[in-house]
Design a protein around this motif. Structure first.
Motif, PDB file in Angstrom:
ATOM      1  N   THR A  55       7.590   0.419  -1.365  1.00  0.00           N
ATOM      2  CA  THR A  55       7.585  -1.040  -1.430  1.00  0.00           C
ATOM      3  C   THR A  55       7.294  -1.524  -2.845  1.00  0.00           C
ATOM      4  O   THR A  55       7.862  -2.527  -3.301  1.00  0.00           O
ATOM      5  CB  THR A  55       6.554  -1.614  -0.443  1.00  0.00           C
ATOM      6  OG1 THR A  55       6.868  -1.159   0.874  1.00  0.00           O
ATOM      7  CG2 THR A  55       6.573  -3.131  -0.455  1.00  0.00           C
ATOM      8  N   SER A 111      -3.852   7.929   1.304  1.00  0.00           N
ATOM      9  CA  SER A 111      -3.967   6.502   1.578  1.00  0.00           C
ATOM     10  C   SER A 111      -5.436   6.092   1.545  1.00  0.00           C
ATOM     11  O   SER A 111      -6.338   6.928   1.545  1.00  0.00           O
ATOM     12  CB  SER A 111      -3.377   6.190   2.957  1.00  0.00           C
ATOM     13  OG  SER A 111      -4.177   6.779   3.964  1.00  0.00           O
ATOM     14  N   ALA A 151       5.882  10.152  -1.088  1.00  0.00           N
ATOM     15  CA  ALA A 151       5.086   9.256  -0.247  1.00  0.00           C
ATOM     16  C   ALA A 151       3.678   9.763  -0.025  1.00  0.00           C
ATOM     17  O   ALA A 151       2.739   8.986   0.119  1.00  0.00           O
ATOM     18  CB  ALA A 151       5.791   9.048   1.092  1.00  0.00           C
ATOM     19  N   ASP A 152       3.495  11.098   0.011  1.00  0.00           N
ATOM     20  CA  ASP A 152       2.182  11.662   0.327  1.00  0.00           C
ATOM     21  C   ASP A 152       1.484  12.245  -0.892  1.00  0.00           C
ATOM     22  O   ASP A 152       0.546  13.024  -0.757  1.00  0.00           O
ATOM     23  CB  ASP A 152       2.319  12.747   1.404  1.00  0.00           C
ATOM     24  CG  ASP A 152       3.158  13.923   0.914  1.00  0.00           C
ATOM     25  OD1 ASP A 152       3.953  13.725  -0.031  1.00  0.00           O
ATOM     26  OD2 ASP A 152       3.027  15.033   1.456  1.00  0.00           O
ATOM     27  N   CYS A 195      12.901   3.879   0.925  1.00  0.00           N
ATOM     28  CA  CYS A 195      12.355   3.148   2.065  1.00  0.00           C
ATOM     29  C   CYS A 195      12.800   3.747   3.386  1.00  0.00           C
ATOM     30  O   CYS A 195      12.092   3.653   4.397  1.00  0.00           O
ATOM     31  CB  CYS A 195      12.781   1.682   2.003  1.00  0.00           C
ATOM     32  SG  CYS A 195      12.009   0.734   0.666  1.00  0.00           S
ATOM     33  N   ASP A 216       0.809  -1.215   0.000  1.00  0.00           N
ATOM     34  CA  ASP A 216       0.000   0.000   0.000  1.00  0.00           C
ATOM     35  C   ASP A 216       0.843   1.267   0.000  1.00  0.00           C
ATOM     36  O   ASP A 216       0.364   2.333   0.382  1.00  0.00           O
ATOM     37  CB  ASP A 216      -0.947   0.012   1.203  1.00  0.00           C
ATOM     38  CG  ASP A 216      -0.186  -0.030   2.532  1.00  0.00           C
ATOM     39  OD1 ASP A 216       1.060  -0.113   2.520  1.00  0.00           O
ATOM     40  OD2 ASP A 216      -0.850   0.003   3.591  1.00  0.00           O
ATOM     41  N   ASN A 217       2.119   1.160  -0.415  1.00  0.00           N
ATOM     42  CA  ASN A 217       2.956   2.356  -0.467  1.00  0.00           C
ATOM     43  C   ASN A 217       3.910   2.276  -1.655  1.00  0.00           C
ATOM     44  O   ASN A 217       4.273   1.191  -2.114  1.00  0.00           O
ATOM     45  CB  ASN A 217       3.732   2.541   0.843  1.00  0.00           C
ATOM     46  CG  ASN A 217       4.732   1.424   1.085  1.00  0.00           C
ATOM     47  OD1 ASN A 217       5.860   1.473   0.620  1.00  0.00           O
ATOM     48  ND2 ASN A 217       4.305   0.391   1.808  1.00  0.00           N
ATOM     49  N   THR A 228      -3.035  -2.095  -7.667  1.00  0.00           N
ATOM     50  CA  THR A 228      -3.313  -0.988  -6.762  1.00  0.00           C
ATOM     51  C   THR A 228      -4.819  -0.756  -6.701  1.00  0.00           C
ATOM     52  O   THR A 228      -5.546  -1.085  -7.646  1.00  0.00           O
ATOM     53  CB  THR A 228      -2.641   0.328  -7.197  1.00  0.00           C
ATOM     54  OG1 THR A 228      -3.205   0.766  -8.448  1.00  0.00           O
ATOM     55  CG2 THR A 228      -1.153   0.147  -7.372  1.00  0.00           C
ATOM     56  N   ALA A 268       8.160   9.026   6.765  1.00  0.00           N
ATOM     57  CA  ALA A 268       6.833   9.273   6.208  1.00  0.00           C
ATOM     58  C   ALA A 268       6.477  10.741   6.361  1.00  0.00           C
ATOM     59  O   ALA A 268       6.718  11.352   7.389  1.00  0.00           O
ATOM     60  CB  ALA A 268       5.794   8.408   6.922  1.00  0.00           C
TER      61      ALA A 268
END
Length: 389
Positions: A147, A200, A195-196, A271, A143-144, A166, A275
């Motif tokens: 990864t 989500s 990441a943002d 990684c 979910d990211n 996805t 976050a």
């Protein structure tokens, strides 16, 4: 067929099926494309599933039911009540348990002869290559972004086929990447997004049944590769919208100018990056500061009403994010009653940061606006720590 590469079966078949297996998989054996030899290939396969959540749950269920000989599942998350709306592999009694343990138990209930390894960990640059090399095929239900790109790069470095998917709100995507036999994820999406850059599922929501639709498609891709049948989604991106019941396919090819993956250096950095909960920097208040209460700040909850029914901060007032984005400061003014210190909060800090940006330009001089760092998740975690003996 439409010019897609013809691939040999991915797995050598086991010697034979037991009488019980012949009965269990009779509907597969009746399919000429699968038959006994295909079922023996499925029984001989070793598959790694990344994630036991929205996508991993249906993938694991259908691969377990299909007779995959060994399944490894890696995830470091715990089952939460909010997962049960879509992650139907888990039950109410599993809330609080590691997802991989709940998933393993569910698969063994389905097929007592299934070999399942539960890895209560996160896929990292330290373990990815060895895990990929130990399996015939990998299914990425992460979910990211970090990864997903780690999975792609590990697949390229180990020549391991990768099925990717996805989901978000009402839309899903699926593709299949086979090193040396077609384009990879980096040919489709060259750069790792921030990441943002996309909310989500916890922030944006997801229709539960979409997970089953996309996850089942991913499981079907795995079965096709293992048995060497059909036309996998190599060089094709399947997109589905369940609101309009629209399915479209985008064809893409390898980028001749893309550098080959030679190591995990880039994804290691991605990684390791912390976050990010709010895109531009905003003024923040820590949970400790707000709980201290010495400043007398008014706490404004910008979540939806239904979220407050689950948990809310005592004494907080409610002004939904949509109202603040639409009207700015005036949406807050009446609710806060002339307060000079205002702390906005949401679940994790993303929406409250957005609300702050919308309200700040119109706020009177002397009014202090801040976003609660970590949102109500950080607040409830601090409260739980206080209750520890």
């Amino acid at each position: 067929m439409s010019g897609a590469p013809v691939l040999a079966p991915l797995v050598e078949p086991v010697a034979q099926l037991s009488r019980e297996e012949v009965t269990r998989y009779a509907r597969h054996l009746s399919l000429p494309e699968v038959g006994e030899i295909g079922q023996r290939r499925l029984r001989g396969a070793r598959v790694l599933v990344i994630g036991a959540g929205g996508l991993g749950a249906p993938v694991l269920q259908y691969l377990g039911a299909a007779g995959i000989g060994h399944i490894s599942v890696i995830d470091d998350d715990r089952v939460e009540t909010s997962n049960l709306q879509r992650q139907i592999l888990h039950r109410d009694a599993d809330v609080g348990r590691p997802k991989v343990e709940s998933a393993r138990d569910a698969l063994v209930r389905l097929d007592p002869h299934l070999s399942v390894e539960a890895i209560d960990d996160r896929l990292t640059p330290d373990n990815a290559l060895s895990l990929f090399a130990a399996h015939d095929l990998v299914i990425d239900g992460a979910d990211n972004f970090a990864t997903r790109y780690l999975s792609n790069d590990a697949a390229e470095l180990t020549d391991t086929p990768l099925v990717w998917g996805t989901i978000f709100r009402f839309e899903g995507q699926v593709s299949t990447f086979v090193p040396g036999h077609g384009p990879m994820l980096r040919d489709l999406f060259p750069d790792i997004p921030d990441a943002d850059s996309v909310p989500s599922c916890a922030e944006g929501g997801v229709l539960g049944v979409l997970c089953g639709l996309v996850g089942s498609t991913m499981a079907a891709e795995a079965i096709k590769l293992i048995c060497g049948i059909g036309e996998p989604l190599i060089g094709r991106l399947l997109r589905c919208d369940v609101l309009t019941t629209a399915f479209t396919t985008l064809r893409f090819s390898a980028d001749p100018d893309r550098r080959a993956v030679t190591d995990l250096a880039e994804v290691t950095a991605a990684c390791a990056a912390p976050a990010v909960t709010a895109a531009p920097p905003v003024a923040e208040a820590t949970v400790a500061e707000v709980r201290d209460g010495s400043g007398g700040a008014v706490i404004v909850d910008v979540r939806e009403s239904w979220e407050r029914q689950i948990v809310s901060i005592p004494g907080s007032v409610h002004v939904p994010l949509a109202a603040i984005v639409a009207s700015g400061w005036p949406a807050l003014a009446e609710a806060v009653g002339g307060a000079a210190d205002i702390v906005l909060h949401c679940r994790s800090g993303v929406r409250s940061a957005t609300a702050l940006e919308a309200a700040a330009p119109g706020a009177p001089a002397g009014v202090r606006l801040r976003s609660l760092a970590g949102g109500i998740e950080a607040w409830t975690a601090a409260a739980a720590d206080d209750q520890q003996p």
